[in-house]
Design a protein around this motif. Structure first.
Motif, PDB file in Angstrom:
ATOM      1  N   GLU A 117       0.813  -1.216   0.000  1.00  0.00           N
ATOM      2  CA  GLU A 117       0.000   0.000   0.000  1.00  0.00           C
ATOM      3  C   GLU A 117       0.853   1.276   0.000  1.00  0.00           C
ATOM      4  O   GLU A 117       0.389   2.342  -0.432  1.00  0.00           O
TER       5      GLU A 117
ATOM      6  N   ASP B  19       1.669   3.070  -3.579  1.00  0.00           N
ATOM      7  CA  ASP B  19       0.748   4.011  -4.214  1.00  0.00           C
ATOM      8  C   ASP B  19       1.143   5.451  -3.921  1.00  0.00           C
ATOM      9  O   ASP B  19       1.251   6.275  -4.826  1.00  0.00           O
TER      10      ASP B  19
ATOM     11  N   GLY C  89       4.816   6.225  -5.230  1.00  0.00           N
ATOM     12  CA  GLY C  89       4.826   6.385  -6.678  1.00  0.00           C
ATOM     13  C   GLY C  89       4.202   7.691  -7.115  1.00  0.00           C
ATOM     14  O   GLY C  89       4.655   8.332  -8.072  1.00  0.00           O
ATOM     15  N   MET C  90       3.147   8.126  -6.405  1.00  0.00           N
ATOM     16  CA  MET C  90       2.521   9.405  -6.719  1.00  0.00           C
ATOM     17  C   MET C  90       3.493  10.554  -6.464  1.00  0.00           C
ATOM     18  O   MET C  90       3.622  11.479  -7.260  1.00  0.00           O
TER      19      MET C  90
ATOM     20  N   LEU D 253       5.180  -2.024  -8.588  1.00  0.00           N
ATOM     21  CA  LEU D 253       4.104  -1.293  -7.926  1.00  0.00           C
ATOM     22  C   LEU D 253       4.339   0.216  -7.992  1.00  0.00           C
ATOM     23  O   LEU D 253       3.413   0.999  -8.234  1.00  0.00           O
ATOM     24  N   ILE D 254       5.586   0.630  -7.763  1.00  0.00           N
ATOM     25  CA  ILE D 254       5.922   2.062  -7.832  1.00  0.00           C
ATOM     26  C   ILE D 254       5.703   2.584  -9.248  1.00  0.00           C
ATOM     27  O   ILE D 254       5.138   3.665  -9.453  1.00  0.00           O
TER      28      ILE D 254
ATOM     29  N   HIS E 155       3.686   1.466 -11.605  1.00  0.00           N
ATOM     30  CA  HIS E 155       2.267   1.559 -11.961  1.00  0.00           C
ATOM     31  C   HIS E 155       1.602   2.754 -11.277  1.00  0.00           C
ATOM     32  O   HIS E 155       0.734   3.420 -11.876  1.00  0.00           O
ATOM     33  N   SER E 156       1.996   3.040 -10.039  1.00  0.00           N
ATOM     34  CA  SER E 156       1.452   4.212  -9.363  1.00  0.00           C
ATOM     35  C   SER E 156       1.885   5.496 -10.066  1.00  0.00           C
ATOM     36  O   SER E 156       1.070   6.395 -10.324  1.00  0.00           O
TER      37      SER E 156
ATOM     38  N   ARG F   3       0.015   5.865 -13.448  1.00  0.00           N
ATOM     39  CA  ARG F   3      -1.379   6.303 -13.316  1.00  0.00           C
ATOM     40  C   ARG F   3      -1.464   7.808 -13.149  1.00  0.00           C
ATOM     41  O   ARG F   3      -2.316   8.467 -13.742  1.00  0.00           O
ATOM     42  N   ARG F   4      -0.572   8.364 -12.335  1.00  0.00           N
ATOM     43  CA  ARG F   4      -0.569   9.806 -12.109  1.00  0.00           C
ATOM     44  C   ARG F   4      -0.190  10.558 -13.382  1.00  0.00           C
ATOM     45  O   ARG F   4      -0.787  11.600 -13.700  1.00  0.00           O
TER      46      ARG F   4
END
Length: 256
Positions: A101, A104, A107-108, A149-150, A152-153, A156-157
């Motif tokens: 978690e 997310d 990464g943002m 995971l990083i 993909h976050s 997305r941003r």
């Protein structure tokens, strides 16, 4: 500190304890804790060529005192800050406690740092995110592919795609190697996959006209980034930038 002590410190409590703490909101560092990373990142200057902290006016377009006149880390480095304090705690929890978690919010933050560095913005036509690859058995052991995971976050941003054309051999984890051994490690342990790429069948993707954000957690010697970037150059991108959560200011650090 021996390797057993390091592993004990990394993993801390048992898996069940960490799950219970996560469910009742007691796991530390928390997602809320990580929300303060941006304020920390805003308080320091860094070299966009190597990612190292610099004094006011020290960095130029040709680099800083640490990297000027030497090969750069790909086409530049995007990062949140030095590997220390709260940022280091968050990265360790993500990596070694399977705290997915946290990816997310981290990464943002990394995407915001990228937007700050490239003020012209990002679009899916000209930019791609690629995560540093992890060997299959290490994913099983750690229960999390933190770089993916990083990435993909971040993607997305920024509104861009994540593509994984890279594969990594089953060598020793970088966290278990000294700076010298990291640099001596085989330059053939990261390569372009020839099959299994979604949407590409057995054909290699074409990165012509596109720039790549190569995403990872920590930049230490830069050796792995250079190897992965060299492999990606085969796909003919316009540029390849390292996008990492943190940079190690102690290049002799063995355990991250």
């Amino acid at each position: 500190m021996n390797s057993n002590q390091v592993n004990a410190n990394r993993h801390g409590k048992g898996s069940l304890d960490r799950i219970i703490e996560g469910l009742i909101g007691l796991a530390r560092p928390s997602v809320t804790d990580m929300s303060h990373i941006r304020s920390l990142e805003a308080g320091w200057e860094r070299c966009v060529r190597c990612g190292q902290p610099v004094g006011a006016g020290e960095a130029t377009t040709s680099g800083c005192g640490s990297c000027r006149g030497t090969p750069g880390i790909l086409d530049g480095v995007i990062t949140l800050g030095p590997f220390e304090g709260l940022l280091a705690e968050g990265i360790r929890a993500l990596k070694y406690q399977a705290r997915g978690e946290l990816a997310d919010v981290l990464g943002m933050h990394l995407a915001l740092a990228a937007e700050k560095q490239f003020q012209k913005g990002f679009d899916s036509e000209h930019w791609i995110a690629v995560a540093m690859p992890m060997p299959f058995w290490r994913k099983i052991d750690r229960r999390v592919d933190h770089a993916s995971l990083i990435a993909h976050s971040l993607a997305r941003r920024l509104g861009i795609k994540v593509i994984q054309p890279l594969k990594k051999g089953p060598g020793l984890p970088q966290a278990g190697l000294s700076r010298t051994n990291r640099e001596r490690a085989s330059h053939d342990d990261i390569w372009i996959r020839r099959r299994g790429l979604g949407g590409f069948a057995r054909l290699l993707p074409c990165f012509k006209g596109k720039s790549v954000l190569l995403v990872d957690d920590v930049l230490t010697t830069g050796r792995s980034m250079m190897v992965a970037g060299g492999a990606l150059r085969q796909l003919e991108p316009v540029s390849v930038h390292a996008a990492v959560l943190a940079v190690s200011t102690n290049r002799n650090l063995e355990h991250i």
